[in-house]
Design a protein around this motif. Structure first.
Motif, mmCIF file in Angstrom:
data_model
loop_
_atom_site.group_PDB
_atom_site.id
_atom_site.type_symbol
_atom_site.label_atom_id
_atom_site.label_comp_id
_atom_site.label_asym_id
_atom_site.label_seq_id
_atom_site.Cartn_x
_atom_site.Cartn_y
_atom_site.Cartn_z
ATOM 1 N N LYS A 34 0.910 -1.120 -0.419
ATOM 2 C CA LYS A 34 0.248 -0.076 0.082
ATOM 3 C C LYS A 34 0.794 1.162 -0.021
ATOM 4 N N GLY A 35 1.972 1.114 0.398
ATOM 5 C CA GLY A 35 2.831 2.408 0.984
ATOM 6 C C GLY A 35 3.494 2.314 -0.261
ATOM 7 N N ALA A 36 4.149 1.582 -1.015
ATOM 8 C CA ALA A 36 4.680 1.594 -2.629
ATOM 9 C C ALA A 36 3.522 1.688 -3.363
ATOM 10 N N LYS A 37 2.487 2.051 -3.244
ATOM 11 C CA LYS A 37 1.776 2.247 -4.109
ATOM 12 C C LYS A 37 1.385 3.815 -3.977
ATOM 13 N N LYS A 38 1.232 4.079 -3.457
ATOM 14 C CA LYS A 38 0.911 5.900 -2.367
ATOM 15 C C LYS A 38 2.548 6.535 -3.439
ATOM 16 N N ALA A 39 3.036 5.824 -2.826
ATOM 17 C CA ALA A 39 4.976 6.390 -3.066
ATOM 18 C C ALA A 39 5.044 6.914 -4.757
ATOM 19 N N TYR A 40 4.870 5.524 -5.231
ATOM 20 C CA TYR A 40 4.286 5.221 -7.131
ATOM 21 C C TYR A 40 3.391 6.289 -7.316
ATOM 22 N N SER A 41 1.914 6.205 -6.275
ATOM 23 C CA SER A 41 1.323 6.912 -7.228
ATOM 24 C C SER A 41 1.633 8.767 -7.321
ATOM 25 N N GLU A 42 1.898 9.134 -6.311
ATOM 26 C CA GLU A 42 2.600 10.112 -5.416
ATOM 27 C C GLU A 42 3.658 11.191 -6.557
ATOM 28 N N ALA A 43 4.701 9.871 -6.817
ATOM 29 C CA ALA A 43 5.845 10.067 -8.023
ATOM 30 C C ALA A 43 5.343 10.685 -9.433
ATOM 31 N N GLU A 44 4.013 9.882 -9.611
ATOM 32 C CA GLU A 44 4.132 9.835 -11.358
ATOM 33 C C GLU A 44 2.985 11.188 -11.313
ATOM 34 N N TYR A 45 2.287 11.468 -9.983
ATOM 35 C CA TYR A 45 1.684 13.159 -9.774
ATOM 36 C C TYR A 45 2.504 14.091 -10.355
ATOM 37 N N GLN A 46 3.086 13.961 -9.108
ATOM 38 C CA GLN A 46 4.010 14.902 -9.434
ATOM 39 C C GLN A 46 5.236 15.347 -10.860
ATOM 40 N N VAL A 47 5.289 13.796 -11.346
ATOM 41 C CA VAL A 47 5.955 13.751 -12.715
ATOM 42 C C VAL A 47 5.730 14.784 -13.973
#
Length: 117
Positions: free
Chosen positions: A44-57
């Motif tokens: 769950k944390g990894a998915k959240k981090a990935y989503s946040e990184a994707e959003y920022q990019v």
């Protein structure tokens, strides 16, 4: 030679510590009692981090795109202004040249009139 032994020992210590760390991490996730919950939380944390990184990019990409568009628009505007100024200067130069030519013709005409008398 002493430094090579020292490097060899420190390499072994680092390798041993790495192996212990990997074993502890593996046990943390495969623990029969809490491993399943830990894995879920980790995923769950990894998915959240990935989503946040994707959003920022995506956000940075859009900002860069807008900035580039603004720069291109500004460059085009400056080019048009420069072209207009060059056109105005050219027009003024042509008009000035015509006036000088007319004055020269007038002066030459007066001289020829004076000389022909």
């Amino acid at each position: 030679m002493g430094s090579q032994k020292s490097k060899g020992r420190s390499g072994k210590v680092v390798g041993l510590l790495s192996a212990l760390g990997a074993a502890a991490a593996a046990w943390y996730f495969i623990d029969p009692r809490n491993g399943k919950d830990r894995r879920k939380k980790f995923v769950k944390g990894a998915k959240k981090a990935y989503s946040e990184a994707e959003y920022q990019v995506r956000r940075l990409s859009e900002e860069a795109s807008r900035g580039l568009s603004t720069a291109v628009d500004k460059t085009g505007e400056l080019a048009r202004q420069g072209l207009n100024k060059v056109s105005d200067v050219s027009h003024n130069a042509v008009e000035g040249a015509k006036r000088i030519t007319e004055k020269a013709k007038t002066k030459v005409g007066k001289r020829e009139g004076i000389h022909s008398d």
